[in-house]
Design a protein around this motif. Structure first.
Motif, PDB file in Angstrom:
ATOM      1  N   LEU A 171      48.809 105.747  -0.978  1.00 40.37           N
ATOM      2  CA  LEU A 171      47.698 104.822  -1.223  1.00 40.37           C
ATOM      3  C   LEU A 171      47.797 104.174  -2.600  1.00 40.37           C
ATOM      4  O   LEU A 171      47.539 102.975  -2.749  1.00 40.37           O
ATOM      5  N   ALA A 172      48.180 104.937  -3.601  1.00 39.33           N
ATOM      6  CA  ALA A 172      48.349 104.374  -4.949  1.00 39.33           C
ATOM      7  C   ALA A 172      49.464 103.330  -4.957  1.00 39.33           C
ATOM      8  O   ALA A 172      49.331 102.275  -5.580  1.00 39.33           O
ATOM      9  N   PHE A 173      50.546 103.597  -4.238  1.00 39.89           N
ATOM     10  CA  PHE A 173      51.640 102.633  -4.128  1.00 39.89           C
ATOM     11  C   PHE A 173      51.155 101.371  -3.419  1.00 39.89           C
ATOM     12  O   PHE A 173      51.470 100.254  -3.838  1.00 39.89           O
ATOM     13  N   PHE A 174      50.366 101.541  -2.366  1.00 41.85           N
ATOM     14  CA  PHE A 174      49.800 100.404  -1.637  1.00 41.85           C
ATOM     15  C   PHE A 174      48.952  99.549  -2.577  1.00 41.85           C
ATOM     16  O   PHE A 174      49.119  98.333  -2.644  1.00 41.85           O
ATOM     17  N   GLU A 175      48.041 100.188  -3.299  1.00 43.94           N
ATOM     18  CA  GLU A 175      47.140  99.458  -4.206  1.00 43.94           C
ATOM     19  C   GLU A 175      47.919  98.700  -5.279  1.00 43.94           C
ATOM     20  O   GLU A 175      47.557  97.578  -5.633  1.00 43.94           O
ATOM     21  N   ALA A 176      48.986  99.298  -5.781  1.00 44.01           N
ATOM     22  CA  ALA A 176      49.754  98.674  -6.861  1.00 44.01           C
ATOM     23  C   ALA A 176      50.681  97.561  -6.375  1.00 44.01           C
ATOM     24  O   ALA A 176      51.023  96.669  -7.156  1.00 44.01           O
ATOM     25  N   ASN A 177      51.077  97.584  -5.099  1.00 37.06           N
ATOM     26  CA  ASN A 177      52.135  96.674  -4.656  1.00 37.06           C
ATOM     27  C   ASN A 177      51.783  95.761  -3.495  1.00 37.06           C
ATOM     28  O   ASN A 177      52.581  94.874  -3.170  1.00 37.06           O
ATOM     29  N   HIS A 178      50.640  95.961  -2.861  1.00 36.56           N
ATOM     30  CA  HIS A 178      50.345  95.155  -1.675  1.00 36.56           C
ATOM     31  C   HIS A 178      49.980  93.725  -2.050  1.00 36.56           C
ATOM     32  O   HIS A 178      49.195  93.482  -2.959  1.00 36.56           O
ATOM     33  N   VAL A 179      50.584  92.771  -1.351  1.00 38.98           N
ATOM     34  CA  VAL A 179      50.266  91.364  -1.492  1.00 38.98           C
ATOM     35  C   VAL A 179      49.899  90.876  -0.100  1.00 38.98           C
ATOM     36  O   VAL A 179      50.706  90.973   0.831  1.00 38.98           O
ATOM     37  N   GLU A 180      48.678  90.390   0.029  1.00 40.10           N
ATOM     38  CA  GLU A 180      48.225  89.880   1.328  1.00 40.10           C
ATOM     39  C   GLU A 180      48.967  88.587   1.627  1.00 40.10           C
ATOM     40  O   GLU A 180      49.018  87.686   0.815  1.00 40.10           O
ATOM     41  N   ARG A 181      49.560  88.516   2.777  1.00 40.34           N
ATOM     42  CA  ARG A 181      50.300  87.317   3.181  1.00 40.34           C
ATOM     43  C   ARG A 181      49.554  86.652   4.323  1.00 40.34           C
ATOM     44  O   ARG A 181      49.175  87.305   5.286  1.00 40.34           O
ATOM     45  N   GLU A 182      49.380  85.352   4.195  1.00 41.29           N
ATOM     46  CA  GLU A 182      48.686  84.597   5.226  1.00 41.29           C
ATOM     47  C   GLU A 182      49.586  84.475   6.452  1.00 41.29           C
ATOM     48  O   GLU A 182      50.775  84.181   6.339  1.00 41.29           O
ATOM     49  N   PHE A 183      49.002  84.722   7.612  1.00 46.36           N
ATOM     50  CA  PHE A 183      49.747  84.575   8.859  1.00 46.36           C
ATOM     51  C   PHE A 183      49.738  83.109   9.245  1.00 46.36           C
ATOM     52  O   PHE A 183      48.686  82.489   9.337  1.00 46.36           O
ATOM     53  N   ILE A 184      50.911  82.564   9.431  1.00 51.06           N
ATOM     54  CA  ILE A 184      51.023  81.154   9.815  1.00 51.06           C
ATOM     55  C   ILE A 184      51.626  81.105  11.206  1.00 51.06           C
ATOM     56  O   ILE A 184      52.776  81.517  11.408  1.00 51.06           O
ATOM     57  N   LYS A 185      50.825  80.627  12.131  1.00 52.95           N
ATOM     58  CA  LYS A 185      51.306  80.526  13.508  1.00 52.95           C
ATOM     59  C   LYS A 185      52.164  79.278  13.632  1.00 52.95           C
ATOM     60  O   LYS A 185      51.776  78.191  13.233  1.00 52.95           O
ATOM     61  N   ARG A 186      53.302  79.469  14.206  1.00 54.19           N
ATOM     62  CA  ARG A 186      54.225  78.371  14.423  1.00 54.19           C
ATOM     63  C   ARG A 186      53.694  77.495  15.552  1.00 54.19           C
ATOM     64  O   ARG A 186      53.233  77.988  16.572  1.00 54.19           O
ATOM     65  N   LYS A 187      53.755  76.204  15.367  1.00 54.21           N
ATOM     66  CA  LYS A 187      53.313  75.281  16.410  1.00 54.21           C
ATOM     67  C   LYS A 187      54.529  74.798  17.171  1.00 54.21           C
ATOM     68  O   LYS A 187      55.530  74.399  16.579  1.00 54.21           O
ATOM     69  N   ARG A 188      54.408  74.833  18.477  1.00 56.07           N
ATOM     70  CA  ARG A 188      55.500  74.342  19.311  1.00 56.07           C
ATOM     71  C   ARG A 188      55.402  72.835  19.445  1.00 56.07           C
ATOM     72  O   ARG A 188      54.316  72.270  19.511  1.00 56.07           O
ATOM     73  N   GLN A 189      56.543  72.210  19.513  1.00 62.38           N
ATOM     74  CA  GLN A 189      56.561  70.774  19.727  1.00 62.38           C
ATOM     75  C   GLN A 189      56.466  70.514  21.224  1.00 62.38           C
ATOM     76  O   GLN A 189      57.039  71.240  22.029  1.00 62.38           O
ATOM     77  N   GLU A 190      55.726  69.487  21.554  1.00 65.68           N
ATOM     78  CA  GLU A 190      55.615  69.101  22.955  1.00 65.68           C
ATOM     79  C   GLU A 190      56.967  68.629  23.457  1.00 65.68           C
ATOM     80  O   GLU A 190      57.718  67.961  22.733  1.00 65.68           O
ATOM     81  N   HIS A 191      57.282  68.949  24.682  1.00 66.39           N
ATOM     82  CA  HIS A 191      58.538  68.540  25.288  1.00 66.39           C
ATOM     83  C   HIS A 191      58.416  67.098  25.792  1.00 66.39           C
ATOM     84  O   HIS A 191      57.456  66.749  26.462  1.00 66.39           O
ATOM     85  N   ASP A 192      59.368  66.294  25.424  1.00 72.29           N
ATOM     86  CA  ASP A 192      59.395  64.902  25.881  1.00 72.29           C
ATOM     87  C   ASP A 192      60.539  64.769  26.877  1.00 72.29           C
ATOM     88  O   ASP A 192      61.716  64.771  26.485  1.00 72.29           O
ATOM     89  N   PRO A 193      60.239  64.676  28.187  1.00 73.78           N
ATOM     90  CA  PRO A 193      61.315  64.635  29.183  1.00 73.78           C
ATOM     91  C   PRO A 193      62.203  63.400  29.053  1.00 73.78           C
ATOM     92  O   PRO A 193      63.334  63.400  29.520  1.00 73.78           O
ATOM     93  N   ARG A 194      61.736  62.373  28.380  1.00 73.61           N
ATOM     94  CA  ARG A 194      62.560  61.167  28.215  1.00 73.61           C
ATOM     95  C   ARG A 194      63.693  61.386  27.227  1.00 73.61           C
ATOM     96  O   ARG A 194      64.643  60.623  27.192  1.00 73.61           O
ATOM     97  N   LYS A 195      63.599  62.432  26.404  1.00 71.98           N
ATOM     98  CA  LYS A 195      64.628  62.682  25.396  1.00 71.98           C
ATOM     99  C   LYS A 195      65.704  63.650  25.899  1.00 71.98           C
ATOM    100  O   LYS A 195      66.520  64.113  25.133  1.00 71.98           O
ATOM    101  N   GLY A 196      65.683  63.986  27.159  1.00 78.85           N
ATOM    102  CA  GLY A 196      66.704  64.881  27.703  1.00 78.85           C
ATOM    103  C   GLY A 196      66.304  66.330  27.542  1.00 78.85           C
ATOM    104  O   GLY A 196      65.151  66.661  27.309  1.00 78.85           O
ATOM    105  N   GLY A 197      67.274  67.206  27.668  1.00 76.68           N
ATOM    106  CA  GLY A 197      66.997  68.622  27.507  1.00 76.68           C
ATOM    107  C   GLY A 197      66.905  69.331  28.840  1.00 76.68           C
ATOM    108  O   GLY A 197      65.930  69.978  29.149  1.00 76.68           O
ATOM    109  N   GLY A 198      67.855  69.194  29.652  1.00 74.82           N
ATOM    110  CA  GLY A 198      67.858  69.900  30.919  1.00 74.82           C
ATOM    111  C   GLY A 198      68.465  69.039  32.000  1.00 74.82           C
ATOM    112  O   GLY A 198      68.689  67.842  31.814  1.00 74.82           O
ATOM    113  N   PRO A 199      68.748  69.645  33.139  1.00 74.73           N
ATOM    114  CA  PRO A 199      69.369  68.856  34.214  1.00 74.73           C
ATOM    115  C   PRO A 199      68.397  67.819  34.749  1.00 74.73           C
ATOM    116  O   PRO A 199      67.202  68.062  34.866  1.00 74.73           O
TER     117      PRO A 199
END
Length: 172
Positions: free
Chosen positions: A131-159
């Protein structure tokens, strides 16, 4: 990355089992808050069916990048240490693999086929240091959710479907 090393003692148990293939099994039994002045493989009081043995000293290493995992360990209720041992098939019959306060590393130990892993109660003196190690060293990191790009069928990417068929028809 900051580290802290905590010396602990490891106690294992050799217990008799009723099996046609083996006559005994090994399991981690306890973590001592500091190594006692005993040589490794010292037999402790027990019974012939359940022998407790001081396996020896071990080093619990805390890493600053794992502090969020330590928090999860404490939030889950009684804090634990994961101890892993491995049967060797020769003398000595087992070897020490590792000890950790990180539940995710404990899970990795458990994935090793043949290793015996136990989640044991963390001694109070060790818990205070973690617990002492946690208190001395913990840095809260913000969770960043990755956003997916919408698929554009006109740009190819599959048969492409054959002309005159709808998607899904004529595909194997």
């Amino acid at each position: 990355m900051t580290q802290k090393h905590i010396e602990v003692g490891i106690v294992v148990e050799r217990r008799a089992v009723d099996s046609p293939w083996i006559d005994h099994a090994w399991t981690p039994l306890a973590v001592l808050p500091e190594p006692p002045p005993l040589p490794p493989w010292t037999e402790l009081p027990g019974t012939p069916e359940r022998r407790s043995i001081y396996l020896g000293a071990a080093t619990l290493t805390l890493h600053s990048v794992d502090t969020a995992h330590f928090r999860e360990n404490f939030q889950a209720g009684r804090a634990k240490l994961w101890v892993a041992i491995r049967p060797t098939g020769v003398e000595p019959e087992i070897e020490f693999v590792g000890v950790t306060a990180d539940p995710f590393e404990g899970e990795v130990y458990a994935e090793n086929v043949g290793d015996v892993v136990e989640a044991l109660p963390m001694p109070q003196a060790v818990a205070e240091q973690v617990l002492a190690f946690f208190e001395a060293n913990h840095v809260e990191r913000e969770f960043i959710k990755r956003k997916r790009q919408e698929h554009d069928p006109r740009k190819g990417g599959g048969p492409r479907p054959e002309p005159g068929t709808r998607r899904g028809e004529g595909e194997a």
